[in-house]
Motif scaffolding. Sequence first.
Motif, PDB file in Angstrom:
ATOM      1  N   LEU A 173       9.217   6.025   6.696  1.00 58.75           N
ATOM      2  CA  LEU A 173       8.127   6.690   5.965  1.00 58.75           C
ATOM      3  C   LEU A 173       8.118   8.194   6.264  1.00 58.75           C
ATOM      4  CD1 LEU A 173       5.615   6.440   4.159  1.00 58.75           C
ATOM      5  CD2 LEU A 173       4.280   5.939   6.213  1.00 58.75           C
ATOM      6  N   VAL A 174       8.281   8.555   7.545  1.00 63.37           N
ATOM      7  CA  VAL A 174       8.347   9.972   7.929  1.00 63.37           C
ATOM      8  C   VAL A 174       9.526  10.649   7.228  1.00 63.37           C
ATOM      9  CG1 VAL A 174       8.819  11.541   9.867  1.00 63.37           C
ATOM     10  CG2 VAL A 174       7.175   9.675  10.150  1.00 63.37           C
ATOM     11  N   ALA A 175      10.689   9.954   7.202  1.00 65.46           N
ATOM     12  CA  ALA A 175      11.887  10.495   6.541  1.00 65.46           C
ATOM     13  C   ALA A 175      11.624  10.717   5.053  1.00 65.46           C
ATOM     14  CB  ALA A 175      13.065   9.552   6.742  1.00 65.46           C
ATOM     15  N   ASN A 176      10.918   9.790   4.410  1.00 62.66           N
ATOM     16  CA  ASN A 176      10.575   9.921   2.991  1.00 62.66           C
ATOM     17  C   ASN A 176       9.650  11.115   2.753  1.00 62.66           C
ATOM     18  OD1 ASN A 176      11.322   7.679   0.806  1.00 62.66           O
ATOM     19  ND2 ASN A 176      11.323   6.706   2.810  1.00 62.66           N
ATOM     20  N   LEU A 177       8.669  11.284   3.635  1.00 59.24           N
ATOM     21  CA  LEU A 177       7.730  12.408   3.495  1.00 59.24           C
ATOM     22  C   LEU A 177       8.449  13.745   3.674  1.00 59.24           C
ATOM     23  CD1 LEU A 177       4.675  10.953   5.483  1.00 59.24           C
ATOM     24  CD2 LEU A 177       4.805  11.310   3.014  1.00 59.24           C
ATOM     25  N   LEU A 178       9.324  13.821   4.697  1.00 56.83           N
ATOM     26  CA  LEU A 178      10.090  15.047   4.926  1.00 56.83           C
ATOM     27  C   LEU A 178      11.036  15.344   3.769  1.00 56.83           C
ATOM     28  CD1 LEU A 178      10.977  14.837   8.741  1.00 56.83           C
ATOM     29  CD2 LEU A 178       9.509  16.527   7.629  1.00 56.83           C
ATOM     30  N   THR A 179      11.643  14.272   3.225  1.00 53.59           N
ATOM     31  CA  THR A 179      12.541  14.427   2.072  1.00 53.59           C
ATOM     32  C   THR A 179      11.791  15.029   0.890  1.00 53.59           C
ATOM     33  OG1 THR A 179      13.936  12.579   2.765  1.00 53.59           O
ATOM     34  CG2 THR A 179      14.019  13.184   0.438  1.00 53.59           C
ATOM     35  N   GLY A 180      10.594  14.498   0.616  1.00 56.39           N
ATOM     36  CA  GLY A 180       9.768  15.036  -0.471  1.00 56.39           C
ATOM     37  C   GLY A 180       9.381  16.487  -0.233  1.00 56.39           C
ATOM     38  N   LEU A 181       8.993  16.790   1.017  1.00 57.81           N
ATOM     39  CA  LEU A 181       8.578  18.155   1.361  1.00 57.81           C
ATOM     40  C   LEU A 181       9.738  19.147   1.188  1.00 57.81           C
ATOM     41  CD1 LEU A 181       6.338  19.977   2.606  1.00 57.81           C
ATOM     42  CD2 LEU A 181       7.312  19.437   4.852  1.00 57.81           C
ATOM     43  N   ILE A 182      10.919  18.772   1.681  1.00 58.88           N
ATOM     44  CA  ILE A 182      12.091  19.655   1.580  1.00 58.88           C
ATOM     45  C   ILE A 182      12.481  19.859   0.118  1.00 58.88           C
ATOM     46  CG2 ILE A 182      14.589  19.807   2.085  1.00 58.88           C
ATOM     47  CD1 ILE A 182      13.866  18.373   4.797  1.00 58.88           C
ATOM     48  N   VAL A 193       0.843  -1.209   0.000  1.00 54.70           N
ATOM     49  CA  VAL A 193       0.000   0.000   0.000  1.00 54.70           C
ATOM     50  C   VAL A 193       0.874   1.253   0.000  1.00 54.70           C
ATOM     51  CG1 VAL A 193      -1.652   1.350   1.373  1.00 54.70           C
ATOM     52  CG2 VAL A 193      -1.994  -1.112   1.078  1.00 54.70           C
ATOM     53  N   LEU A 194       1.936   1.248   0.843  1.00 56.39           N
ATOM     54  CA  LEU A 194       2.867   2.382   0.873  1.00 56.39           C
ATOM     55  C   LEU A 194       3.542   2.574  -0.483  1.00 56.39           C
ATOM     56  CD1 LEU A 194       4.622   1.941   4.353  1.00 56.39           C
ATOM     57  CD2 LEU A 194       3.015   3.734   3.692  1.00 56.39           C
ATOM     58  N   GLY A 195       3.907   1.452  -1.132  1.00 54.60           N
ATOM     59  CA  GLY A 195       4.515   1.517  -2.458  1.00 54.60           C
ATOM     60  C   GLY A 195       3.583   2.149  -3.474  1.00 54.60           C
ATOM     61  N   THR A 196       2.296   1.790  -3.378  1.00 54.32           N
ATOM     62  CA  THR A 196       1.293   2.346  -4.293  1.00 54.32           C
ATOM     63  C   THR A 196       1.100   3.844  -4.048  1.00 54.32           C
ATOM     64  OG1 THR A 196       0.166   0.189  -4.266  1.00 54.32           O
ATOM     65  CG2 THR A 196      -1.069   2.063  -5.149  1.00 54.32           C
ATOM     66  N   ILE A 197       1.054   4.223  -2.750  1.00 51.63           N
ATOM     67  CA  ILE A 197       0.899   5.651  -2.406  1.00 51.63           C
ATOM     68  C   ILE A 197       2.103   6.443  -2.927  1.00 51.63           C
ATOM     69  CG2 ILE A 197       0.846   7.298  -0.477  1.00 51.63           C
ATOM     70  CD1 ILE A 197      -0.717   5.097   1.096  1.00 51.63           C
ATOM     71  N   ARG A 198       3.305   5.883  -2.761  1.00 53.25           N
ATOM     72  CA  ARG A 198       4.511   6.562  -3.246  1.00 53.25           C
ATOM     73  C   ARG A 198       4.456   6.720  -4.770  1.00 53.25           C
ATOM     74  NH1 ARG A 198       9.757   8.090  -2.330  1.00 53.25           N
ATOM     75  NH2 ARG A 198      11.165   7.719  -4.080  1.00 53.25           N
ATOM     76  N   GLU A 256      16.695   3.089 -11.535  1.00 51.36           N
ATOM     77  CA  GLU A 256      16.889   2.548 -10.181  1.00 51.36           C
ATOM     78  C   GLU A 256      16.046   1.286  -9.990  1.00 51.36           C
ATOM     79  OE1 GLU A 256      16.560   4.378  -5.738  1.00 51.36           O
ATOM     80  OE2 GLU A 256      16.947   5.778  -7.349  1.00 51.36           O
ATOM     81  N   TYR A 257      14.723   1.396 -10.194  1.00 45.45           N
ATOM     82  CA  TYR A 257      13.832   0.232 -10.055  1.00 45.45           C
ATOM     83  C   TYR A 257      12.901   0.069 -11.257  1.00 45.45           C
ATOM     84  CZ  TYR A 257      15.276   0.416  -5.168  1.00 45.45           C
ATOM     85  OH  TYR A 257      16.012   0.444  -4.019  1.00 45.45           O
ATOM     86  N   GLY A 258      12.800   1.087 -12.097  1.00 45.76           N
ATOM     87  CA  GLY A 258      11.861   1.040 -13.209  1.00 45.76           C
ATOM     88  C   GLY A 258      10.922   2.231 -13.156  1.00 45.76           C
ATOM     89  N   VAL A 259       9.935   2.217 -14.046  1.00 50.44           N
ATOM     90  CA  VAL A 259       9.007   3.352 -14.174  1.00 50.44           C
ATOM     91  C   VAL A 259       8.016   3.401 -13.007  1.00 50.44           C
ATOM     92  CG1 VAL A 259       7.227   4.410 -15.624  1.00 50.44           C
ATOM     93  CG2 VAL A 259       9.240   3.359 -16.684  1.00 50.44           C
ATOM     94  N   HIS A 260       7.476   2.233 -12.620  1.00 52.23           N
ATOM     95  CA  HIS A 260       6.440   2.210 -11.583  1.00 52.23           C
ATOM     96  C   HIS A 260       6.920   1.574 -10.270  1.00 52.23           C
ATOM     97  CE1 HIS A 260       4.384   1.861 -15.582  1.00 52.23           C
ATOM     98  NE2 HIS A 260       3.789   2.937 -15.107  1.00 52.23           N
ATOM     99  N   TRP A 261       7.895   0.699 -10.349  1.00 51.92           N
ATOM    100  CA  TRP A 261       8.364  -0.038  -9.160  1.00 51.92           C
ATOM    101  C   TRP A 261       9.110   0.906  -8.222  1.00 51.92           C
ATOM    102  CZ3 TRP A 261       7.614  -5.467  -8.988  1.00 51.92           C
ATOM    103  CH2 TRP A 261       8.182  -6.132  -7.900  1.00 51.92           C
ATOM    104  N   ASN A 262       9.051   0.615  -6.911  1.00 52.24           N
ATOM    105  CA  ASN A 262       9.890   1.335  -5.945  1.00 52.24           C
ATOM    106  C   ASN A 262      10.283   0.384  -4.817  1.00 52.24           C
ATOM    107  OD1 ASN A 262       7.771   1.512  -3.814  1.00 52.24           O
ATOM    108  ND2 ASN A 262       6.784   2.947  -5.237  1.00 52.24           N
ATOM    109  N   PHE A 263      11.111   0.873  -3.900  1.00 50.75           N
ATOM    110  CA  PHE A 263      11.699   0.022  -2.866  1.00 50.75           C
ATOM    111  C   PHE A 263      10.646  -0.597  -1.953  1.00 50.75           C
ATOM    112  CE2 PHE A 263      14.484  -0.321   1.086  1.00 50.75           C
ATOM    113  CZ  PHE A 263      15.135  -1.463   0.644  1.00 50.75           C
ATOM    114  N   PHE A 264       9.507   0.095  -1.745  1.00 56.93           N
ATOM    115  CA  PHE A 264       8.450  -0.453  -0.892  1.00 56.93           C
ATOM    116  C   PHE A 264       7.865  -1.729  -1.502  1.00 56.93           C
ATOM    117  CE2 PHE A 264       8.243   3.991   0.728  1.00 56.93           C
ATOM    118  CZ  PHE A 264       8.424   3.719   2.075  1.00 56.93           C
TER     119      PHE A 264
END
Length: 490
Positions: free
Chosen positions: A440-449, A212-217, A232-240
Amino acid sequence: MAKTYKQLKEAWVSGHTGSSVADVNSVSLAMPLSILLWSVIQSRMRLFTPYTLPAFIVDLLLNCGATLFATTIYSSTPWLLNILLLLPAVIMYALEKPFPANDAPRPPKIDHYEKDTKLNALPVKPFITNYRGAMMIITCVAILAVDFRVFPRRFAKVENWGTSLMDMGVGSFVFTAGVVSVRSSLKEGAGRRSPLFKRLTASLRHAIPLLVLGTIRLISVKGLDYAEHVTEYGVHWNFFFTLGFLPPFAALFQTAFDLVPSYAVLSFVLAAVYEIALDWTSLGSYILVAPRTDLVSKNREGIFSFAGYLAIFLAGQSLGASALPRQQPIAKDASVMTMLRRSTTARLAITSLSWTALFYFSISYYGLRLSVSRRLANLPYFLWVSSFNSFQITICCAIETVLFPNVYKAKTKDEESRRIRDATSTVLYAFNRNGLVVFLVANLLTGLINMTMPTLHMSVLQSMGVLVAYTATVTGVAVGLDLCNVTVKL
């Protein structure tokens, strides 16, 4: 033609060749050395018991500050920082006597005496908690720091072939997840494994939140037009998604454990078979250069590298099977072989040496002459990740053995729990306790910054100011959840 800022960001994380294995080792050494200095301070001065605000600040500076500075300000002189961490630890160890244990004031409750007296066969090991917490910290630091110029390009993920700090970080995340995931099967015991359907059902409970987190990302990255690195992982894939598919596939591989009763051998066989497929078929060239025409080809890196990450996860389970159980007593007149077989530190050291020997055989001129590729997650990458993490965990185990020799010698379960907690950094414990939530918090803050600041155009002072504030915020969330006794299981 002038590039847009998004194109500049994508170019900033593309086309890198990394650095040497020795460079990654020297920079990463700040983690166990920080744990060493923390452990010397705690065993000699009991500074972190009780846990006051000054204790938290020292804990934060040691276990977060050292990692942040190792990857930024001290990145060109890592050994200077390592010496600055090692020297005070050695001096304090030599000059100060161990703080006397004070176990008497807290006797076990009478009505639970039997329950309290029986010690846990799988105690929570401080050195595992400390290492997993330190690995989570360096991961959280790197995912934001990579967007600043103060973070050297040699640490960024390589394009195709080579080794770098962030390449190791991805593999280490998976390896350390494997280390603790084996606890449930160790509790069941040999020959008493749950049926496959029950194991798959339990693993899906862990997998669904990650997927679910991967889909949200995925939706947020595409919707916000966020800069991303497709190779890195492809067009849609991510580490989650990679993390989410690990539990069910690991549950399936437990069935193969009946045929090959060793996670280490299983992991190596999987990585070797995948390497044969890469080298002896067109799979390797397909992953690296094929056009992105359909769903599979668009996400080929994430889909096929999963085999390598699953092998890394199983290798982590192998180490966990050695590290997690209680060490058997060793008699003073025991033979060398008995000591090697029973000592946790010795078993971990042998494991580390074995993975390291295989790694250098895989890349050497007189061996297989292969190159490390995180993009493929090939055999040398699998061996490198297994070797690196095994050695780091062995160092942390040795630190605990020397500085907290009585941690597992308590008479009751309550007293042992207290000793274990005293030998564990609160900051590292907090990062480990809610690892995925903190990530997840670190990822959100990274995106925000990244969406609110021109990170590529900021000076060293501005960059460090943002990174220090970010690291303190993420640590505050982790420690805050711990102080509120909140554990979020994902």
